[in-house]
Write a protein that holds these residues in place. Structure first.
Motif, PDB file in Angstrom:
ATOM      1  N   ASN A 144       0.844  -1.199   0.000  1.00  0.00           N
ATOM      2  CA  ASN A 144       0.000   0.000   0.000  1.00  0.00           C
ATOM      3  C   ASN A 144       0.877   1.247   0.000  1.00  0.00           C
ATOM      4  O   ASN A 144       0.668   2.170   0.770  1.00  0.00           O
ATOM      5  CB  ASN A 144      -0.908  -0.018   1.245  1.00  0.00           C
ATOM      6  N   ALA A 145       1.884   1.249  -0.870  1.00  0.00           N
ATOM      7  CA  ALA A 145       2.903   2.307  -0.835  1.00  0.00           C
ATOM      8  C   ALA A 145       2.730   3.319  -1.959  1.00  0.00           C
ATOM      9  O   ALA A 145       3.692   3.734  -2.595  1.00  0.00           O
ATOM     10  CB  ALA A 145       4.284   1.682  -0.874  1.00  0.00           C
ATOM     11  N   SER A 146       1.484   3.720  -2.225  1.00  0.00           N
ATOM     12  CA  SER A 146       1.266   4.719  -3.272  1.00  0.00           C
ATOM     13  C   SER A 146       0.109   5.637  -2.888  1.00  0.00           C
ATOM     14  O   SER A 146      -0.680   5.334  -2.003  1.00  0.00           O
ATOM     15  CB  SER A 146       0.983   4.044  -4.618  1.00  0.00           C
ATOM     16  N   PHE A 147       0.077   6.770  -3.568  1.00  0.00           N
ATOM     17  CA  PHE A 147      -1.007   7.731  -3.428  1.00  0.00           C
ATOM     18  C   PHE A 147      -1.593   7.972  -4.813  1.00  0.00           C
ATOM     19  O   PHE A 147      -0.860   8.025  -5.801  1.00  0.00           O
ATOM     20  CB  PHE A 147      -0.503   9.098  -2.938  1.00  0.00           C
ATOM     21  N   GLY A 148      -2.881   8.172  -4.881  1.00  0.00           N
ATOM     22  CA  GLY A 148      -3.542   8.618  -6.103  1.00  0.00           C
ATOM     23  C   GLY A 148      -4.193   9.960  -5.826  1.00  0.00           C
ATOM     24  O   GLY A 148      -4.162  10.468  -4.705  1.00  0.00           O
ATOM     25  N   GLY A 149      -4.774  10.540  -6.846  1.00  0.00           N
ATOM     26  CA  GLY A 149      -5.499  11.789  -6.676  1.00  0.00           C
ATOM     27  C   GLY A 149      -4.633  13.017  -6.503  1.00  0.00           C
ATOM     28  O   GLY A 149      -5.112  14.046  -6.022  1.00  0.00           O
ATOM     29  N   LEU A 150      -3.346  12.941  -6.902  1.00  0.00           N
ATOM     30  CA  LEU A 150      -2.498  14.126  -6.839  1.00  0.00           C
ATOM     31  C   LEU A 150      -2.995  15.151  -7.851  1.00  0.00           C
ATOM     32  O   LEU A 150      -3.560  14.785  -8.891  1.00  0.00           O
ATOM     33  CB  LEU A 150      -1.043  13.763  -7.133  1.00  0.00           C
ATOM     34  N   PRO A 151      -2.788  16.437  -7.574  1.00  0.00           N
ATOM     35  CA  PRO A 151      -3.273  17.464  -8.499  1.00  0.00           C
ATOM     36  C   PRO A 151      -2.543  17.398  -9.841  1.00  0.00           C
ATOM     37  O   PRO A 151      -1.318  17.341  -9.876  1.00  0.00           O
ATOM     38  CB  PRO A 151      -2.985  18.777  -7.773  1.00  0.00           C
ATOM     39  N   ARG A 152      -3.296  17.377 -10.909  1.00  0.00           N
ATOM     40  CA  ARG A 152      -2.706  17.341 -12.253  1.00  0.00           C
ATOM     41  C   ARG A 152      -2.500  18.761 -12.754  1.00  0.00           C
ATOM     42  O   ARG A 152      -3.277  19.654 -12.455  1.00  0.00           O
ATOM     43  CB  ARG A 152      -3.607  16.554 -13.188  1.00  0.00           C
ATOM     44  N   GLY A 153      -1.398  18.958 -13.488  1.00  0.00           N
ATOM     45  CA  GLY A 153      -1.098  20.272 -14.028  1.00  0.00           C
ATOM     46  C   GLY A 153      -0.481  21.218 -13.009  1.00  0.00           C
ATOM     47  O   GLY A 153      -0.249  22.381 -13.308  1.00  0.00           O
ATOM     48  N   THR A 154      -0.231  20.733 -11.806  1.00  0.00           N
ATOM     49  CA  THR A 154       0.386  21.524 -10.740  1.00  0.00           C
ATOM     50  C   THR A 154       1.795  20.994 -10.519  1.00  0.00           C
ATOM     51  O   THR A 154       1.990  19.785 -10.443  1.00  0.00           O
ATOM     52  CB  THR A 154      -0.421  21.365  -9.426  1.00  0.00           C
ATOM     53  N   ALA A 155       2.769  21.877 -10.401  1.00  0.00           N
ATOM     54  CA  ALA A 155       4.145  21.439 -10.156  1.00  0.00           C
ATOM     55  C   ALA A 155       4.233  20.771  -8.791  1.00  0.00           C
ATOM     56  O   ALA A 155       3.761  21.304  -7.786  1.00  0.00           O
ATOM     57  CB  ALA A 155       5.106  22.617 -10.226  1.00  0.00           C
ATOM     58  N   LEU A 156       4.847  19.582  -8.785  1.00  0.00           N
ATOM     59  CA  LEU A 156       5.097  18.827  -7.562  1.00  0.00           C
ATOM     60  C   LEU A 156       6.597  18.707  -7.382  1.00  0.00           C
ATOM     61  O   LEU A 156       7.320  18.356  -8.319  1.00  0.00           O
ATOM     62  CB  LEU A 156       4.445  17.450  -7.648  1.00  0.00           C
ATOM     63  N   PHE A 157       7.074  18.993  -6.175  1.00  0.00           N
ATOM     64  CA  PHE A 157       8.498  19.056  -5.874  1.00  0.00           C
ATOM     65  C   PHE A 157       8.896  17.900  -4.950  1.00  0.00           C
ATOM     66  O   PHE A 157       8.249  17.698  -3.919  1.00  0.00           O
ATOM     67  CB  PHE A 157       8.838  20.381  -5.186  1.00  0.00           C
ATOM     68  N   PRO A 158       9.972  17.175  -5.267  1.00  0.00           N
ATOM     69  CA  PRO A 158      10.495  16.191  -4.322  1.00  0.00           C
ATOM     70  C   PRO A 158      10.924  16.908  -3.042  1.00  0.00           C
ATOM     71  O   PRO A 158      11.520  17.989  -3.090  1.00  0.00           O
ATOM     72  CB  PRO A 158      11.698  15.588  -5.056  1.00  0.00           C
TER      73      PRO A 158
END
Length: 180
Positions: A144-158
């Motif tokens: 269970n090591a994942s996430f869904g539903g992250l915002p699309r088209g938005t910059a995501l930073f490590p």
């Protein structure tokens, strides 16, 4: 972007917690002080792989550009507490599983973690177009090591944040950073 008491190597690939009292962040009362990559991603698939150089409790994951360098648990804005970050909590030693955190909610990942985590490799795979991020330890993807539903088209930073426990000198190094 870098919070207080975090050292970044000259090549930008190694981050080290330099607090004498990591759980308090020395004078800033800042457990889980954050550092974010300069470059974020809003499309494509990207793989970021870290190696643990010196163990300590830390968070590893993604955040939107809303995260600021002065955010930490002491001001109620640790990465595990906010809605704009998706992380796993990596313990200092084995015996505890890795949990994933988002908006102050935690769930077990099923990812293994050894008693001596020095040299362990953690992989994060971000698919911006699908709005997903998954984690693996060495080759194990957990249950269970994942996430869904992250915002699309938005910059995501490590991001990484330090100071989750009393382990002094926690250090991680990016060993792979690629994208399509």
């Amino acid at each position: 972007m870098r919070g207080e008491l975090i050292n970044i190597s000259a090549d930008g690939l190694t981050a080290t917690d330099i607090a004498r009292n990591p759980t308090k962040g020395d004078h800033v009362n800042g457990r889980y002080r954050v550092v974010a990559a300069e470059r974020g991603y809003s499309s494509g698939e990207h793989v970021i792989r870290l190696t643990v150089l010196k163990p300590g409790r830390f968070l590893f994951g993604l955040a939107t550009g809303d995260v600021k360098s002065n955010w930490h648990e002491g001001n109620g804005k640790s990465l595990h507490q906010v809605k704009c970050a998706w992380t796993i909590c990596v313990p200092s030693t084995g015996g505890q599983g890795l949990n994933k955190w988002h908006a102050n909610q935690q769930k077990a990942t099923g990812l293994p973690w050894p008693d001596d985590p020095e040299g362990q490799m953690i992989t994060m795979t971000l698919n911006c177009d699908a709005g997903t991020v998954g984690f693996a330890v060495n080759a194990d993807r957990g249950s269970n090591a994942s996430f869904g539903g992250l915002p699309r088209g938005t910059a995501l930073f490590p991001v990484v944040s330090f100071g989750g426990d009393g382990s002094v000198g926690c250090s991680v190094q990016v060993v792979k950073y690629s994208g399509r």
